[in-house]
Motif scaffolding. Structure first.
Motif, PDB file in Angstrom:
ATOM      1  N   ILE C  78       0.836  -1.211   0.000  1.00  0.00           N
ATOM      2  CA  ILE C  78       0.000   0.000   0.000  1.00  0.00           C
ATOM      3  C   ILE C  78       0.870   1.261   0.000  1.00  0.00           C
ATOM      4  CG2 ILE C  78      -1.717   1.350   1.290  1.00  0.00           C
ATOM      5  CD1 ILE C  78      -2.779  -1.146   2.501  1.00  0.00           C
ATOM      6  N   GLY C  79       0.491   2.235  -0.780  1.00  0.00           N
ATOM      7  CA  GLY C  79       1.079   3.568  -0.683  1.00  0.00           C
ATOM      8  C   GLY C  79      -0.001   4.486  -0.119  1.00  0.00           C
ATOM      9  N   PHE C  80       0.355   5.342   0.841  1.00  0.00           N
ATOM     10  CA  PHE C  80      -0.692   6.136   1.501  1.00  0.00           C
ATOM     11  C   PHE C  80      -0.348   7.620   1.526  1.00  0.00           C
ATOM     12  CE2 PHE C  80       2.330   4.342   4.455  1.00  0.00           C
ATOM     13  CZ  PHE C  80       2.794   5.462   5.114  1.00  0.00           C
ATOM     14  N   VAL C  81      -1.386   8.417   1.455  1.00  0.00           N
ATOM     15  CA  VAL C  81      -1.244   9.875   1.587  1.00  0.00           C
ATOM     16  C   VAL C  81      -2.361  10.351   2.504  1.00  0.00           C
ATOM     17  CG1 VAL C  81      -1.392  12.079   0.379  1.00  0.00           C
ATOM     18  CG2 VAL C  81      -0.253  10.154  -0.723  1.00  0.00           C
ATOM     19  N   TYR C  82      -1.996  11.071   3.567  1.00  0.00           N
ATOM     20  CA  TYR C  82      -3.021  11.606   4.463  1.00  0.00           C
ATOM     21  C   TYR C  82      -3.115  13.115   4.289  1.00  0.00           C
ATOM     22  CZ  TYR C  82      -2.702   7.071   6.737  1.00  0.00           C
ATOM     23  OH  TYR C  82      -2.706   5.731   6.987  1.00  0.00           O
ATOM     24  N   ASP C  83      -4.187  13.701   4.820  1.00  0.00           N
ATOM     25  CA  ASP C  83      -4.334  15.137   4.598  1.00  0.00           C
ATOM     26  C   ASP C  83      -3.555  15.967   5.611  1.00  0.00           C
ATOM     27  OD1 ASP C  83      -6.005  14.659   6.723  1.00  0.00           O
ATOM     28  OD2 ASP C  83      -7.490  16.139   6.099  1.00  0.00           O
ATOM     29  N   GLU C  84      -2.982  15.329   6.630  1.00  0.00           N
ATOM     30  CA  GLU C  84      -2.123  16.094   7.531  1.00  0.00           C
ATOM     31  C   GLU C  84      -0.679  15.625   7.314  1.00  0.00           C
ATOM     32  OE1 GLU C  84      -2.796  15.085  11.654  1.00  0.00           O
ATOM     33  OE2 GLU C  84      -3.398  13.064  11.129  1.00  0.00           O
ATOM     34  N   ASN C  85       0.265  16.446   7.754  1.00  0.00           N
ATOM     35  CA  ASN C  85       1.656  16.046   7.587  1.00  0.00           C
ATOM     36  C   ASN C  85       2.017  15.005   8.633  1.00  0.00           C
ATOM     37  OD1 ASN C  85       4.396  15.911   6.981  1.00  0.00           O
ATOM     38  ND2 ASN C  85       4.837  17.405   8.576  1.00  0.00           N
ATOM     39  N   ILE C  86       2.446  13.833   8.160  1.00  0.00           N
ATOM     40  CA  ILE C  86       2.806  12.790   9.111  1.00  0.00           C
ATOM     41  C   ILE C  86       4.312  12.533   9.083  1.00  0.00           C
ATOM     42  CG2 ILE C  86       0.559  11.647   9.101  1.00  0.00           C
ATOM     43  CD1 ILE C  86       1.904   9.606   7.164  1.00  0.00           C
ATOM     44  N   LEU C  87       5.051  13.412   8.417  1.00  0.00           N
ATOM     45  CA  LEU C  87       6.504  13.236   8.384  1.00  0.00           C
ATOM     46  C   LEU C  87       7.132  14.026   9.541  1.00  0.00           C
ATOM     47  CD1 LEU C  87       6.918  13.770   4.543  1.00  0.00           C
ATOM     48  CD2 LEU C  87       6.604  11.621   5.756  1.00  0.00           C
ATOM     49  N   TYR C  88       8.353  13.652   9.922  1.00  0.00           N
ATOM     50  CA  TYR C  88       9.064  14.429  10.936  1.00  0.00           C
ATOM     51  C   TYR C  88       9.390  15.779  10.319  1.00  0.00           C
ATOM     52  CZ  TYR C  88      10.246  10.287  13.770  1.00  0.00           C
ATOM     53  OH  TYR C  88      10.213   9.193  14.562  1.00  0.00           O
ATOM     54  N   ASP C  89       8.861  16.867  10.896  1.00  0.00           N
ATOM     55  CA  ASP C  89       9.077  18.125  10.172  1.00  0.00           C
ATOM     56  C   ASP C  89      10.444  18.754  10.453  1.00  0.00           C
ATOM     57  OD1 ASP C  89       8.449  18.995  12.649  1.00  0.00           O
ATOM     58  OD2 ASP C  89       6.578  20.003  12.084  1.00  0.00           O
ATOM     59  N   HIS C  90      11.173  18.201  11.434  1.00  0.00           N
ATOM     60  CA  HIS C  90      12.505  18.770  11.662  1.00  0.00           C
ATOM     61  C   HIS C  90      13.570  18.094  10.794  1.00  0.00           C
ATOM     62  CE1 HIS C  90      12.423  15.283  14.351  1.00  0.00           C
ATOM     63  NE2 HIS C  90      13.736  15.307  14.327  1.00  0.00           N
ATOM     64  N   LEU C  91      13.140  17.153   9.961  1.00  0.00           N
ATOM     65  CA  LEU C  91      14.089  16.490   9.056  1.00  0.00           C
ATOM     66  C   LEU C  91      13.929  17.022   7.641  1.00  0.00           C
ATOM     67  CD1 LEU C  91      13.871  12.731  10.095  1.00  0.00           C
ATOM     68  CD2 LEU C  91      15.377  14.505  10.972  1.00  0.00           C
ATOM     69  N   SER C  92      14.935  16.740   6.810  1.00  0.00           N
ATOM     70  CA  SER C  92      14.805  17.060   5.389  1.00  0.00           C
ATOM     71  C   SER C  92      14.181  15.859   4.688  1.00  0.00           C
ATOM     72  CB  SER C  92      16.172  17.350   4.795  1.00  0.00           C
ATOM     73  OG  SER C  92      16.913  16.145   4.747  1.00  0.00           O
ATOM     74  N   LEU C  93      13.769  16.085   3.449  1.00  0.00           N
ATOM     75  CA  LEU C  93      13.145  15.003   2.688  1.00  0.00           C
ATOM     76  C   LEU C  93      14.118  13.835   2.515  1.00  0.00           C
ATOM     77  CD1 LEU C  93      10.614  14.159   1.275  1.00  0.00           C
ATOM     78  CD2 LEU C  93      11.405  15.289  -0.789  1.00  0.00           C
ATOM     79  N   ASN C  94      15.370  14.176   2.323  1.00  0.00           N
ATOM     80  CA  ASN C  94      16.381  13.136   2.157  1.00  0.00           C
ATOM     81  C   ASN C  94      16.498  12.268   3.410  1.00  0.00           C
ATOM     82  OD1 ASN C  94      17.965  12.123   0.210  1.00  0.00           O
ATOM     83  ND2 ASN C  94      19.484  13.784   0.233  1.00  0.00           N
ATOM     84  N   GLN C  95      16.532  12.920   4.577  1.00  0.00           N
ATOM     85  CA  GLN C  95      16.626  12.169   5.828  1.00  0.00           C
ATOM     86  C   GLN C  95      15.361  11.337   6.051  1.00  0.00           C
ATOM     87  OE1 GLN C  95      17.286  15.792   8.070  1.00  0.00           O
ATOM     88  NE2 GLN C  95      19.266  15.042   8.792  1.00  0.00           N
ATOM     89  N   MET C  96      14.236  11.917   5.690  1.00  0.00           N
ATOM     90  CA  MET C  96      12.962  11.203   5.867  1.00  0.00           C
ATOM     91  C   MET C  96      12.923   9.976   4.973  1.00  0.00           C
ATOM     92  SD  MET C  96      10.429  11.784   7.841  1.00  0.00           S
ATOM     93  CE  MET C  96       9.673  10.194   8.121  1.00  0.00           C
ATOM     94  N   LYS C  97      13.403  10.151   3.752  1.00  0.00           N
ATOM     95  CA  LYS C  97      13.447   9.018   2.824  1.00  0.00           C
ATOM     96  C   LYS C  97      14.286   7.893   3.407  1.00  0.00           C
ATOM     97  CE  LYS C  97      16.649   8.254  -0.155  1.00  0.00           C
ATOM     98  NZ  LYS C  97      17.623   8.322  -1.242  1.00  0.00           N
ATOM     99  N   ASP C  98      15.392   8.289   4.024  1.00  0.00           N
ATOM    100  CA  ASP C  98      16.298   7.303   4.587  1.00  0.00           C
ATOM    101  C   ASP C  98      15.610   6.458   5.661  1.00  0.00           C
ATOM    102  OD1 ASP C  98      18.825   6.224   4.458  1.00  0.00           O
ATOM    103  OD2 ASP C  98      19.408   7.220   6.326  1.00  0.00           O
ATOM    104  N   ILE C  99      14.653   7.072   6.349  1.00  0.00           N
ATOM    105  CA  ILE C  99      13.916   6.322   7.374  1.00  0.00           C
ATOM    106  C   ILE C  99      12.844   5.443   6.736  1.00  0.00           C
ATOM    107  CG2 ILE C  99      12.226   6.609   9.232  1.00  0.00           C
ATOM    108  CD1 ILE C  99      13.938   9.016  10.154  1.00  0.00           C
TER     109      ILE C  99
END
Lengths: 125, 201, 289
Positions: C78-99
């Protein structure tokens, strides 16, 4: 091949696609055996839902204009001349009916209309 | 699941940079045990609170992890953080003070840190941090008043008790203590999984 | 046709809100739009499909599997998209991808980079500096980078400008070129659906009102407009709801053929928008109470 869709038309979008593909086939613009774009491709290109193109293809298949081979796609059928003629006759009838109605509106008699038709028919030759 | 532990470690990179600060404390000859306990608990709780806002839980619960794994990873991470602090103290103390730390200090340090975490984690899964803060403020207030009222010099007494523990010769007591802490930690882990399973996001 | 998501007789109670006897089936290879007003149970339903919430009773199955035994297997796909931000906002996209990438067996860095480029996303800026649109693009990038078979989105277009909404639809069309993919998304911006949705599932007050394909809806529903003198109690019953003014009435019928028989040329019949259907259904539910 051209398909132009109107969102404000009373006709369903799948009917518009059906009619326009049918016209292309009857006018031999799409030749027998020629492959049609996949339903998914057509849906994307026209920016309509898949179910719309699917329905249009189903209708074309039902009326014998195209056939599908599983895994290969859809192709234009061999048009038998009877069918082509019949379809064209229907078109002519409709156009004549419009002419008759318009004539009646402004009081042109059958004889006059016949005369007009004869003149125009000869001019075209 | 180990990718979740990995994530905790990556996110606490900045806390790990605090370890040199820890060495500085060692140079001032503060109590090793005290430093170890404070650093381990602070890092573990910081790691926990980074994930506390619920949208992040929505992320991890939508990724291919089970709720059990999410909880388990937190307990493993906390253990690893404590171990890292212990190793840093060991090495730091060796180079700065030229002394090898008695293993009993580490047992005591692990014992106290893991016990504290065993209590805090299930509570944190159950309640929000604001609720917990209020309750703990009230409780520690009551505790201080009560202790001061009933026990004179309680800080000295605790010091004396720890000194007595460390002076104990019998290794058996240490093993028993380690065993008891592990049972507590495992119990806390099971309880947290139970609480987290019912959590609503 | 294969069903990718199936909810059977699902009940879920909250304080002052219930999902009642809810059953839906989402078909493989198609786009299903999930519509309904605010607070009628859309997000709750999506959370149950994602196993963020468990139903009080009834069953949820995805890819024909249940969550009890196959949670990880299901979520891998499954790929999911929610209407609120569920990513760590103190990280960059690159760091988030790494997680996130380590969670998936089929993570594809090429695909990730493709979408990052397509969406013009900064890899090194902190996510908290992202606009609502960029946030959504970042989530979408994550959702599309592991070859998911099912894309679930909760209100992906809310708060986005019309240009990006159009671009999103193009991306979804592109995704649907692969016949094995299925998209299920909730929205209250119904104009998005005409261009992409094959099926519409309509929820109101925790109840499943219908799941129909777009063509069926066009064939069955119609807005009828005419003079007040045409209405009487019996005829009004035939409509889902009627809106009357001093100048005439406007009503929604779910049986276009019947309305044509009854009124013939005395009324104007129009193709309803999904918004019309939502509006009149809500009105109807209130009138009949």
């Amino acid at each position: 091949m051209q398909i132009i869709i109107s969102n404000s038309s009373k006709q369903h979008i799948y009917e518009q696609i059906y009619e326009q593909l049918k016209t292309s086939i009857l006018s031999n613009e799409l030749e027998a055996g020629q492959s049609l774009p996949s339903m998914r491709q057509l849906a994307k290109d026209l920016n309509v839902s898949l179910i719309t193109t699917k329905r249009a293809y189903e209708e074309l298949e039902k009326t014998g204009f195209i056939y599908s081979i599983v895994g290969k796609g859809s192709f234009v059928s061999e048009q038998n001349s009877e069918m082509v003629k019949e379809a064209k006759m229907k078109g002519i009838e409709e156009q004549l009916l419009t002419a008759i109605r318009n004539s009646k509106d402004i009081g042109i008699s059958l004889t006059e209309l016949k005369e007009l038709l004869t003149i125009l028919y000869r001019e075209e030759e | 699941m180990f990718s979740l532990v990995r994530k905790d470690l990556i996110l606490q990179k900045s806390s790990i940079l605090l370890l040199p600060v820890l060495c500085a404390y060692l140079a001032f000859n503060t109590s090793i045990l005290w430093i170890g306990i404070v650093f381990s608990i602070v890092i573990s709780l910081n790691s926990f609170s980074t994930d506390e806002k619920s949208p992040i839980h929505i992320l991890f619960n939508s990724l291919p992890y089970t709720r059990k794994e999410i909880v388990t990873s937190k307990y493993i991470s906390a253990f690893i953080f404590t171990a890292v602090v212990a190793i840093a103290i060991f090495i730091g103390n060796y180079f700065i003070n030229g002394m090898i730390v008695d293993w009993k200090v580490f047992v005591l340090m692990f014992g106290i840190v893991l016990s504290v975490i065993s209590v805090i984690f299930p509570l944190s899964y159950k309640f929000t941090s604001n609720q917990l803060l209020m309750v703990s403020l009230v409780l520690s207030g009551i505790f201080l008043v009560a202790v001061n009222f009933f026990v004179k010099n309680w800080i000295d007494q605790i010091r004396a008790f720890i000194g007595w523990l460390l002076a104990l010769e019998g290794n058996q007591i240490y093993f028993m203590m380690a065993g008891a802490v592990f049972i507590l930690y495992a119990g806390s882990w099971l309880l947290s999984m139970y609480i987290y399973k019912k959590k609503v996001f | 046709m294969e069903n990718i998501i199936e909810l059977k007789n699902v009940h879920k109670s909250f304080k002052g809100f219930d999902i009642k006897n809810f059953s839906i089936a989402v078909k493989k290879g198609f786009v299903t739009g999930f519509i309904g007003g605010n607070g009628v149970g859309k997000s709750t339903t999506i959370k149950m499909i994602m196993n963020l919430l468990q139903p009080d009773s009834g069953t949820v199955s995805v890819f024909g599997l249940n969550y009890k035994e196959h949670e990880k297997e299901i979520k891998q796909r499954i790929g999911f998209v929610y209407d609120e931000n569920i990513l760590y906002d103190h990280l960059s996209l690159n760091q988030m991808k790494d997680i996130v990438k380590h969670a998936y067996e089929n993570w594809d860095d090429h695909l990730f980079n493709h979408y990052v480029e397509l969406f013009d996303l900064p890899l090194k800026k902190k996510i908290k500096t992202f606009s609502k649109g960029m946030m959504m693009k970042a989530s979408l990038t994550m959702a599309l980078s592991h070859h998911a078979e099912l894309i679930i989105m909760d209100e992906p277009t809310s708060g986005l400008d019309p240009i990006f909404r159009r671009e999103l639809l193009e991306i979804l069309h592109q995704l649907m070129q692969d016949g094995d993919k299925t998209i299920f998304f909730s929205t209250h911006i119904t104009t998005d659906l005409d261009m992409i949705a094959d099926y519409i599932t309509f929820i109101h007050n925790g109840e499943h009102i219908f799941t129909k394909d777009l063509i069926e809806i066009e064939e069955e529903y119609a807005i009828v407009k005419g003079g007040l003198e045409l209405l009487d109690r019996e005829i009004e019953q035939e409509f889902l709801a009627v809106r009357k003014s001093n100048y005439g009435f406007e009503a929604l019928t779910a049986n276009k053929g019947r309305a044509e028989e009854v009124f013939g040329d005395m009324v104007i019949m129009e193709k309803p928008t999904l918004e019309d259907i939502m509006y009149y259904t809500k009105k109807g539910a209130e009138q009949h109470v």
